[in-house]
Structure formats: C-alpha cells, structure tokens
Design an enzyme around this catalytic site. Structure first.
Site, short mmCIF file in Angstrom:
data_model
loop_
_atom_site.label_atom_id
_atom_site.label_comp_id
_atom_site.label_asym_id
_atom_site.label_seq_id
_atom_site.Cartn_x
_atom_site.Cartn_y
_atom_site.Cartn_z
N LYS A 3 0.81 -1.23 0.00
CA LYS A 3 0.00 0.00 0.00
C LYS A 3 0.84 1.27 0.00
O LYS A 3 0.48 2.26 -0.65
CB LYS A 3 -0.96 0.00 1.19
CG LYS A 3 -1.85 -1.24 1.30
CD LYS A 3 -2.69 -1.49 0.06
CE LYS A 3 -3.34 -2.87 0.09
NZ LYS A 3 -3.97 -3.24 -1.19
N ARG A 19 -8.80 -6.63 -9.44
CA ARG A 19 -9.68 -7.79 -9.68
C ARG A 19 -11.08 -7.29 -10.05
O ARG A 19 -11.39 -6.11 -9.87
CB ARG A 19 -9.80 -8.62 -8.39
CG ARG A 19 -10.35 -7.78 -7.25
CD ARG A 19 -10.72 -8.54 -6.01
NE ARG A 19 -11.46 -7.71 -5.08
CZ ARG A 19 -10.93 -6.88 -4.18
NH1 ARG A 19 -9.62 -6.78 -4.08
NH2 ARG A 19 -11.70 -6.16 -3.39
N GLU A 74 -0.61 8.57 7.99
CA GLU A 74 -1.38 9.57 7.24
C GLU A 74 -2.17 10.44 8.20
O GLU A 74 -2.51 10.00 9.30
CB GLU A 74 -2.42 8.87 6.31
CG GLU A 74 -1.83 8.21 5.11
CD GLU A 74 -2.88 7.50 4.26
OE1 GLU A 74 -4.01 7.28 4.74
OE2 GLU A 74 -2.56 7.19 3.11
N HIS A 102 -15.49 -3.23 7.65
CA HIS A 102 -14.82 -3.25 6.34
C HIS A 102 -15.43 -4.24 5.36
O HIS A 102 -14.84 -4.53 4.32
CB HIS A 102 -13.31 -3.46 6.50
CG HIS A 102 -12.70 -2.43 7.40
ND1 HIS A 102 -12.62 -1.11 7.06
CD2 HIS A 102 -12.22 -2.52 8.66
CE1 HIS A 102 -12.09 -0.42 8.06
NE2 HIS A 102 -11.84 -1.26 9.05
#
Ligand code: MV4
Length: 451
Positions: free
Chosen positions: A116, A292, A200, A235
């Site tokens: 990431k 995907r 972040e 999530h």
C-alpha cells in the site's frame, strides 16, 4: 479469443463468469471442492473438475490442483473471480509460466498495488491526490511522532501489507502514538509477514467512493464512473450504489481522470478499481487499487450498460476497447444489496443452514446474481454471501423503492439473512436523504422485532 476458461472460484461469481463465457462462445471449466459437488457452478459449466476437500486451503487455494485441472482440460486462461487467488502474485506468475493466461494483472503489478505504501507513491507520481503523510515506510516511532506533531492529530498508522482495513490504528493523542505504533507493527508482522507501517493524516467521516476502470493492452484506460461504498460493517460492504449522490458531473470527471492517469502510469490491463476517500469538503484522495473484478461491479454494469466481465476477458485476450468508452454517461441509478446467510439480530452471526424454500424477486429493473436454489445446503467453509440483489431505476428514490419491494418479495426459508436489515436500512430517513458516511453503520440500530 480464448477457447476455454477455467474458473478458479465458486458461488455467484463463478456463475457470473460462466455466463460471460457462454455469451462469448468460450467453453467454461468449473473447479469445485468436495463440499460444492451439488453447487450450480459445477452443473452450469461445460466441464467440472474436483480439486480437493472442503477446506479452501486444500481446494480453491490449491494452486497445483487448479493448474493441473487447467492442463488436463486444455484451458487457455484462468479467471480467478474475487477473493481466493484473485490477488495472489505467485499464482498469477505460475499461470504465465504454464502458458495459461491469468485474467488479472501479472505478479509484479499485483505486488506493486498490494504494497500500500508503494502503491501510494506510484499514484502520487502519476498526479493522483494522496492523503498527506509519511513518504513510504516509517523508519521509527520517533519519525511517526515528529510527523504527527507537525501535521496535527488525529493520524492513522497503516500496515503497508494490509488493506481492506486490516492492521490500522487511529491515533488521537501524542501520548498514545508509541504504544499504537508497536501494536500495529507486531500485529502486521505476524498477520502479513511484513511489519512495514506508514502514517497519514486521519480523515474524519469520509465517504468511500471508488472508480471502476477497464484497460486494454493498447494503453487505453476508461472510467466507468463511481460507486458509493460507504455502507460497510467492519470493512465488509453491505450495500453499494452508482452513481453517488454526492458526486457532481465535475467531480466525476476529476475522479475519473485521476483514476485513469494512475492506471495508465502502471499500464494497467483488465478490470480494476481505484478506491478514494472523499472528505466533507469534496476533496478526494487515493486509498487503494484493487486489481480484480469486484462483488459490486454489477451496479456499474447497470448504469453504463457495459458487461464488465466480458470486457475484462476481452482485454486479456488482446482486444482493443471501443473508443466510445471515453464518453460514457451514467444512466439512471443502481443499488446492490448483499444478501448474506447471517443473523442481523445476533451481530451478523453466520447462519449456514439448509435453504428449505426459495423465491427470487423479479420484474423490470431487478437482477439477482446468485448460486442458491431450494434444497441447497449452505457450506460452512466459505463466505456467507448467498445472493446479490441489484435494482436499476430512473433515479435514486425510485431505485430505493424498487429495492424495498424486491427485498419484500425475496423469500429465503431456512437460514437467517440480511434481507430484513436491508429493508430497515433503506427505510431510514438519513439513508434516503443520502446523508451518510463510512461510519453510518456504527450507530445504525437494526430492530429484529420489526421483521
Ligand atoms: C483511512 C481513513 C481515514 N483517514 N485513512 C479503511 C480501509 C482501508 N482501505 C483504509 N481505511 C480507512 N483509511 C485515512 N487517512 C478511514 C478508513 C476507514 C474506512 C475507509 C473506507 C470505508 C470504510 C472505512 C471504515 C473505517 C475506516
């Protein structure tokens, strides 16, 4: 074009790919575990090969068994669907080494987007807006503390090998950062075998908006517009829609152009998604890229009229995407509800029982993508999604009303399902007004007595 595709998956997505193959004149090969002998993908494919016992590790994740099945059936490509091997870089490369096309990116691309922190740097270099934070991996807790002090709390620590919400820690106060840093680091080390973290600025109450992309091997990448995916629980998305009520034509253009620039930079081929966080001021930031086909691709199909799975297959077969994809406009409104075998009154506890009786809703603008049938025994070994109910209507209000009607017509006897949860969600006034963000479900209360 491919002559025969092996589908390395099960459930509704295996059926979805079989249908695309049939329409393209491509033969299909299903693979199945011992628990899925009576599953529809084994019946509807042209051929079916048993690849092992019920446990996913020994069947749908068994790369040797799947490659052997592809070789004995003479398949020239493998479609991985979503989950299982869809983002497994080693498997993508193994397919290539066996002369079989993997319908997804190569291993290097999967790794580049799977890390990431590096994906973020790549997107930043392509001009895609990213969330202010560390440049790559943090070297020490002191670096994290200094950076957080400089940009102000709250901040978020993320595992570079994580994604989808795993291995994250939100830090609100300087006195908590060293402990949360150590926790995130050891957790991601044991979960992913990679303890790299990045930092972040924490965006409070964002929306999750993602852009569907298609790229061909001639360097063309097109945006198929956005999906609103803020309705998530731990999530896991429960409901998605397209378009998003908060995305104007001008924001759609900006987000689409940013996503296309990012995908062009990495020469992306096939179906992909760039996920953005949208803050309350209308600023959007790159979050992750999914390499995907996704569960919720259907809502983009409904509003664009494009068969994304057929286009994905064509892209990997070396076909050029039609130029008109550069000027797509979204038509009407589409919503998808994920119907899971879970009890929404008991913390979404799995409910893997026999489907004693079943009735699917129907009518104009209603689509059910599902592998279940009356008499089907839900296996305990896999995820709990039974069906995707998708509606398409002229506008959002009509789509919501059409969805409520379809949910009320959807009869599944045996397991508990998320159907009554979806009805209450769509009757909620904030949802109807479009006033929600990624935290909405944390405070939404479902009332099982109203079923
Ligand atoms: C964030 C964030 C706020 N600020 N990053 C969650 C999943 C992973 N893809 C990244 N996630 C988040 N990253 C910053 N800088 C909030 C989330 C987040 C979230 C994002 C999308 C959908 C649901 C979510 C639920 C909680 C947190």
């Amino acid at each position: 074009m491919f002559k025969k595709i092996l589908i390395a998956n099960r459930g509704e997505i295996a059926l979805r790919v079989i249908r695309a193959c049939r329409e393209m004149g491509i033969k299909s090969v299903a693979v199945y575990s011992e628990a899925d002998e009576l599953s529809l993908h084994t019946k509807f494919a042209d051929e079916a090969v048993c690849i092992g016992p019920a446990s996913s590790t020994l069947s749908y994740l068994n790369t040797q068994a799947i490659l052997t099945a592809a070789e004995v059936t003479n398949a020239d490509a493998i479609h991985p669907g979503y989950g299982f091997l869809a983002e497994n870089a080693d498997f993508a490369d193994m397919c290539k080494n066996h002369g079989i096309e993997f319908i997804g990116p190569d291993g290097a691309m999967i790794n580049a987007m799977g890390d990431k922190a590096s994906a973020k740097e790549t997107m930043k270099a392509a001009g895609v807006p990213v969330i202010p934070g560390s440049q790559g991996i943090l070297q020490s807790v002191d670096e994290a503390r200094e950076m957080a002090a400089e940009m102000g709390y709250p901040v978020i620590l993320k595992a570079t090998a994580g994604g989808g919400g795993r291995g994250m820690r939100v830090v609100y106060r300087p006195e908590d950062i060293s402990m949360l840093y150590e926790m995130a680091k050891s957790e991601s080390g044991s979960a992913f075998g990679n303890d790299g973290l990045y930092l972040e600025k924490y965006i409070e109450n964002p929306r999750h908006i993602e852009i569907q992309l298609l790229g061909d091997s001639f360097g063309n990448v097109y945006s198929l517009g956005e999906r609103e995916c803020s309705i998530q629980r731990r999530h896991q998305k429960l409901m998605e829609e397209s378009p998003s009520i908060v995305v104007s034509q001008s924001l759609r253009k900006q987000m689409g152009e940013a996503a296309v620039a990012g995908a062009k930079r990495v020469k992306y081929v096939g179906a992909g998604t760039i996920e953005f966080l949208l803050d309350k001021h209308g600023n959007f930031y790159f979050m992750e890229m999914n390499t995907r086909i996704q569960v919720e691709h259907t809502v983009s199909e409904e509003v664009t009229g494009i068969d994304i799975v057929k286009q994905q297959i064509a892209c990997h077969a070396g076909v050029e995407l039609p130029k008109w994809m550069g000027k797509i406009r979204l038509r009407g409104h589409s919503i998808e509800c994920r119907i899971n075998a879970e009890d929404p009154g008991k913390n979404f506890q799995p409910s893997p029982f026999l489907i004693e009786s079943l009735h699917f809703p129907g009518g104009k603008g209603i689509r059910v993508d599902s592998h279940i049938y009356g008499g089907y025994q839900i296996p305990t070994h896999y995820d709990s999604m039974l069906a995707k109910l998708i509606v398409h209507a002229q506008n959002r209000e009509e789509a919501i009303d059409r969805m409520i009607g379809a949910l009320k017509e959807f009869i599944i006897e045996g397991p508990k399902t998320t159907i009554p949860f979806h009805i209450q969600l769509l009757e909620n006034s904030e949802i109807r007004r479009g006033k929600f963000d990624t935290h909405f479900l944390e405070s939404f209360t479902y009332d099982p007595s109203r079923e």
